[in-house]
Design an enzyme around this catalytic site. Structure first.
Site, PDB file in Angstrom:
ATOM      1  N   PHE A 245       0.809  -1.232   0.000  1.00 11.90           N
ATOM      2  CA  PHE A 245       0.000   0.000   0.000  1.00 11.90           C
ATOM      3  C   PHE A 245       0.838   1.277   0.000  1.00 11.90           C
ATOM      4  CE2 PHE A 245      -2.772  -3.055   2.481  1.00 11.90           C
ATOM      5  CZ  PHE A 245      -3.596  -3.371   1.411  1.00 11.90           C
ATOM      6  N   ILE A 470       2.334  -7.282  -4.590  1.00 11.30           N
ATOM      7  CA  ILE A 470       2.062  -6.953  -3.185  1.00 11.30           C
ATOM      8  C   ILE A 470       0.658  -7.401  -2.786  1.00 11.30           C
ATOM      9  CG2 ILE A 470       3.747  -5.081  -3.072  1.00 11.30           C
ATOM     10  CD1 ILE A 470       1.542  -3.060  -3.481  1.00 11.30           C
ATOM     11  N   GLY A 513       2.741  -0.346 -11.812  1.00  9.51           N
ATOM     12  CA  GLY A 513       3.487  -1.603 -11.882  1.00  9.51           C
ATOM     13  C   GLY A 513       3.110  -2.455 -13.079  1.00  9.51           C
ATOM     14  N   ARG A 593      -7.200  -1.222 -20.327  1.00  8.98           N
ATOM     15  CA  ARG A 593      -7.417  -2.642 -20.576  1.00  8.98           C
ATOM     16  C   ARG A 593      -7.346  -3.376 -19.243  1.00  8.98           C
ATOM     17  NH1 ARG A 593      -4.171  -6.668 -23.966  1.00  8.98           N
ATOM     18  NH2 ARG A 593      -2.335  -5.518 -23.315  1.00  8.98           N
ATOM     19  N   PRO A 597      -9.977  -9.879 -14.918  1.00  9.15           N
ATOM     20  CA  PRO A 597     -11.165  -9.340 -14.243  1.00  9.15           C
ATOM     21  C   PRO A 597     -11.304  -9.824 -12.800  1.00  9.15           C
ATOM     22  CG  PRO A 597     -11.748 -10.281 -16.378  1.00  9.15           C
ATOM     23  CD  PRO A 597     -10.299 -10.599 -16.151  1.00  9.15           C
ATOM     24  N   THR A 599      -8.857 -10.560 -10.425  1.00 11.09           N
ATOM     25  CA  THR A 599      -8.034  -9.817  -9.475  1.00 11.09           C
ATOM     26  C   THR A 599      -8.286  -8.313  -9.598  1.00 11.09           C
ATOM     27  OG1 THR A 599      -6.237 -10.013 -11.082  1.00 11.09           O
ATOM     28  CG2 THR A 599      -6.203 -11.527  -9.211  1.00 11.09           C
ATOM     29  N   GLY A 666      -3.734   0.606 -14.924  1.00 14.83           N
ATOM     30  CA  GLY A 666      -3.429   0.410 -13.500  1.00 14.83           C
ATOM     31  C   GLY A 666      -4.648   0.668 -12.653  1.00 14.83           C
ATOM     32  N   GLY A 668      -4.634  -0.182  -9.015  1.00 17.85           N
ATOM     33  CA  GLY A 668      -4.351  -0.377  -7.593  1.00 17.85           C
ATOM     34  C   GLY A 668      -4.924   0.700  -6.709  1.00 17.85           C
ATOM     35  N   GLU A 669      -5.077   1.903  -7.238  1.00 22.24           N
ATOM     36  CA  GLU A 669      -5.399   3.024  -6.365  1.00 22.24           C
ATOM     37  C   GLU A 669      -6.745   3.686  -6.617  1.00 22.24           C
ATOM     38  OE1 GLU A 669      -1.329   4.862  -5.098  1.00 22.24           O
ATOM     39  OE2 GLU A 669      -1.108   3.833  -6.991  1.00 22.24           O
TER      40      GLU A 669
HETATM   41 MO1  MOS Z   1       1.143   2.925  -3.814  1.00 19.93          MO
HETATM   42  S1  MOS Z   1       0.625   4.257  -2.361  1.00 19.93           S
HETATM   43  O1  MOS Z   1       1.943   3.984  -4.881  1.00 19.93           O
HETATM   44  O2  MOS Z   1       2.035   1.694  -3.163  1.00 19.93           O
END
Ligand code: MOS
Length: 709
Positions: A245, A470, A513, A593, A597, A599, A666, A668-669
């Site tokens: 995170f 992660i 990533g 893209r 789906p 994860t 991406g 993740g956020e």
């Molecule tokens: Mo994220 S806060 O860029 O691991």
């Protein structure tokens, strides 16, 4: 619940099909080893001792009695620890001295590492660490973050701290409706499952580190700087990571472990306790934010100002760029975004899931909702009327801006049409009901990466890249990307990650990533296929090619590249008990893209869940008297639990970028961005009262009451 169907993998391609984690079996059977789980002959254990004072100098470290305790091998502290270099060039965060432990007697915050006790067993190390007497020359500390700090200043890091155009006061004065409000968010902590841990060994002057981090070559370069080594003489591995995170970069424990291993000439492991994590691994700074919006009667923004302030430590200038959402989401004739920091006697904050956007979107998207209320315009309609053609600050065109599509699809599925805009009018027994929405955006960047790809004689392929999974599912995503690039099924592809020996690669950070690593994997696959087309025979040790995306990244045209999203929440509020229950959330995203789906949905729902938690629960409180946290552990720091989390649905719309060779943005956020604002806006709709300070705790709800509808 309708969701994008999880298409089974076919010959048509693996990307876009649901694929369980390739390391799932290893993880659930316990075969996957985490940083603190590797057995190692001769291993010694280090335990950190952290400061109980928030500011001052170490007067003495009374090592004698502790060294006489069973199993104790050494006590490292500022008086005897090896000297580190601190002036080396950093990949991220210039002048960050947070991890340079035991270099001076100054104590910059409560919980600062002052010594490492090393012993034969973790129990002996802990016993001795807890017995170590450290005396301090205490100085008065200052931990108060308030809007009026005269020392507040901005810094330019990856992005400028301040952007401005136009005459704000004039545009505000000429506006038909104005919002001017202060919002605050508290200190928040990452609280990932796996504590930070590192095992260090030296052999012939070379350092080998088993670690849990978000970028092995990043940690390698930091250690090379601190220990004045050639990066080639350091190997960092981080195969499985139980959450990061943003918090898993270079921290005190890796440096302490490496120092102790060198001094003792044997392997040393340092594992942080949960309590130590609350002062040693970074956090999201509290913010004080002020938003001023001015619009004409039709809702077009004439003025937008977003000012934010965060605390940082005295050892690292970390800017929480909370004013960033307005640089992407909305234009205005006068437009100003400004983030500033104040150094205080607190631990160094760091990146935490959607740094900048997460707290910033709470303020900006709450203010938009307040403006919609004042103008009598539907909150979605207001946002659509202010959907800019070009980047409000950069003036660059967007390479895809599908925010409107997210709102339209979200509104349809959430059932937004026919919503009574009046607050406090829907009741169900003791509950007041409300719905809210908010916009989200997050940058779609990429960093240079190298990958190697081997065609094995048995017809399988091995990818090697210093990527970090992660918990995102990156390893699985790269398996699918490689399979498609090679035109083979995923079961013929093996992906090895988390080893600095694989060469430089982007970190798992900033939602870059999977995009960055996929780029390198695709380039390597192209090269390999060309080689195989020319000479199909594979030698006994395989045919290996390498790719480096440094140059390719530079050829991408200058455009605004972002993910977008529309967040929706429905809440029930009991004004008598102050209880807020989120009943459902929906997030629709435009995030390029979608590789996997299965994860991907998990990432988005995870972010939204955190947004709920941020809205209602999370708050680390500092005691003004001693400067540390009250209850800085998982018992005292309240995170949403299962019972707090309702049906959360995440889905996406098509978001192609034909110019982009990768097309992945991406995810993740972006799931957390806007989520807290959607909940807060729903609480307003339920009660008629604005909550501008997170979290929306029961006592705050009771104190604020509800309008009498
Ligand atoms: Mo994220 S806060 O860029 O691991």
């Amino acid at each position: 619940m309708t969701t994008t169907p999880l298409r089974p993998a076919t010959a048509a391609g693996a990307v876009g099909t649901a694929h369980p984690r390739v390391e799932g079996l290893e993880k659930v059977t316990g075969a996957a080893r985490y940083a603190a789980e590797f057995p190692l002959p001769g291993l010694a254990h280090g335990w950190l001792v952290v400061s109980r004072v928030a500011r001052g100098r170490i007067r003495s470290v009374e090592t004698g009695p502790v060294l006489a305790m069973p199993g104790v091998l050494a006590v490292l502290h500022h008086g005897n620890a090896p000297r580190l270099r601190t002036d080396y060039e950093r990949q991220f965060g210039a002048h960050d001295q947070t991890a340079a432990v035991f270099q001076h007697d100054r104590v910059p915050h409560a919980g600062w590492p002052v010594a490492l006790v090393v012993a034969e067993t973790p129990e002996q190390a802990r016993e001795a660490a807890e017995s170590l007497t450290v005396t301090y020359e205490e100085e008065p500390h200052d931990i108060a973050l308030t809007a009026d700090r005269p020392e507040a200043r901005t810094v330019d890091d990856y992005l400028p701290g301040v952007t401005e155009k136009g005459d704000l006061e004039a545009e505000l004065a000429a506006s038909a409706a104005v919002v001017d409000a202060e919002y605050t968010t508290p200190e928040e902590h990452h609280a990932m499952m796996e504590p930070h841990a590192a095992t260090a060994r030296w052999e012939d002057g070379r350092l080998d580190l088993l670690d849990s981090n978000q970028g092995t070559t990043w940690v390698q370069s930091e250690l090379a700087g601190l220990f004045a080594l050639d990066p080639a003489d350091i190997r960092v591995r981080s195969e499985h990571i139980g959450g990061g995170f943003g918090s898993k970069g270079l921290r005190a424990h890796q440096v302490a472990a490496a120092m102790a291993a060198r001094v003792l000439d044997r392997p040393v492991r340092v594992v942080l306790t949960r309590r130590q994590m609350f002062s040693l691994t970074g956090h999201r700074s509290p913010t004080v934010q002020r938003v001023r919006l001015g619009a004409d009667a039709g809702g077009r923004l004439r003025a937008l100002e977003h000012r934010t302030l965060n605390h940082t430590s005295t050892v690292h200038e970390f800017l929480e760029l909370a004013s960033i959402p307005g640089r992407v989401l909305y234009d205005a004739d006068a437009h100003r975004t400004a983030s500033e920091l104040v150094p205080l006697d607190v631990p160094s904050p760091t990146w935490m899931r959607a740094p900048g956007e997460a707290p910033g979107s709470f303020a900006l998207e709450s203010a938009l909702d307040e403006l919609a209320e004042k103008l009598g315009i539907d909150p979605i309609e207001l946002r659509l009327r202010n959907d800019p053609e070009r980047g409000p600050v950069s003036g660059l065109p967007f390479a895809g801006r599908n925010l409107a599509a997210c709102f339209r699809e979200g509104a349809r599925r959430f059932g937004w049409a026919g919503r009574d805009p009046r607050p406090g009018v829907r009741r169900e027994g003791r509950w007041l009901l409300g719905t809210g929405t908010a916009a989200a955006s997050f940058g779609a960047g990429a960093g240079p990466s190298t990958a190697s790809l081997t065609a094995e004689p048995d017809g399988t392929f091995t990818v090697r890249i210093a990527a970090a999974d992660i918990g995102t599912g990156a390893r699985t995503a790269l398996t699918l990307v490689a399979a498609d690039a090679l035109e083979v099924t995923p079961d013929r592809v093996r992906v090895r990650i988390g080893d600095s020996a694989f060469g430089p690669a982007m970190i798992a950070g900033g939602s870059t990533g999977t995009r960055s690593w996929s780029w390198a994997v695709m380039a390597a696959a192209r090269e390999l296929r060309e080689r195989l087309a020319a000479a199909p025979d594979i030698p006994a040790d395989g045919l290996t090619v390498r790719a480096d995306t440094t140059e390719a990244l530079g050829t991408l045209s200058q455009k605004e590249r972002h993910s977008f999203g529309a967040q929706f929440a429905e809440v029930a509020v009991d004004p008598a008990t102050g209880e807020v229950r989120v009943r459902r959330m929906l997030g629709i995203f435009a995030a390029g893209r979608i590789v996997n789906p299965l994860t991907a949905r998990s990432q988005l729902v995870g972010g939204m869940t955190w947004g709920l938690s941020m809205a209602l629960h999370e708050e680390a409180v500092r005691d003004p008297a001693f400067g540390g946290l009250y209850g800085g552990d998982l018992a005292g720091y309240h995170i949403a639990s299962h019972a707090d989390v309702p049906a959360i649905e995440a889905d996406w719309v098509d978001d192609p970028d034909p110019e982009d060779p990768v097309g992945i943005k991406g995810i993740g956020e972006i799931g957390i961005v806007g989520a807290a604002a959607a909940v807060a806006n729903a609480v307003w709709h339920a009660t008629g009262v604005r909550h501008r300070h997170l979290p929306i705790r029961p006592d705050r709800v009771i104190a604020a009451g509800a309008v009498d509808a």
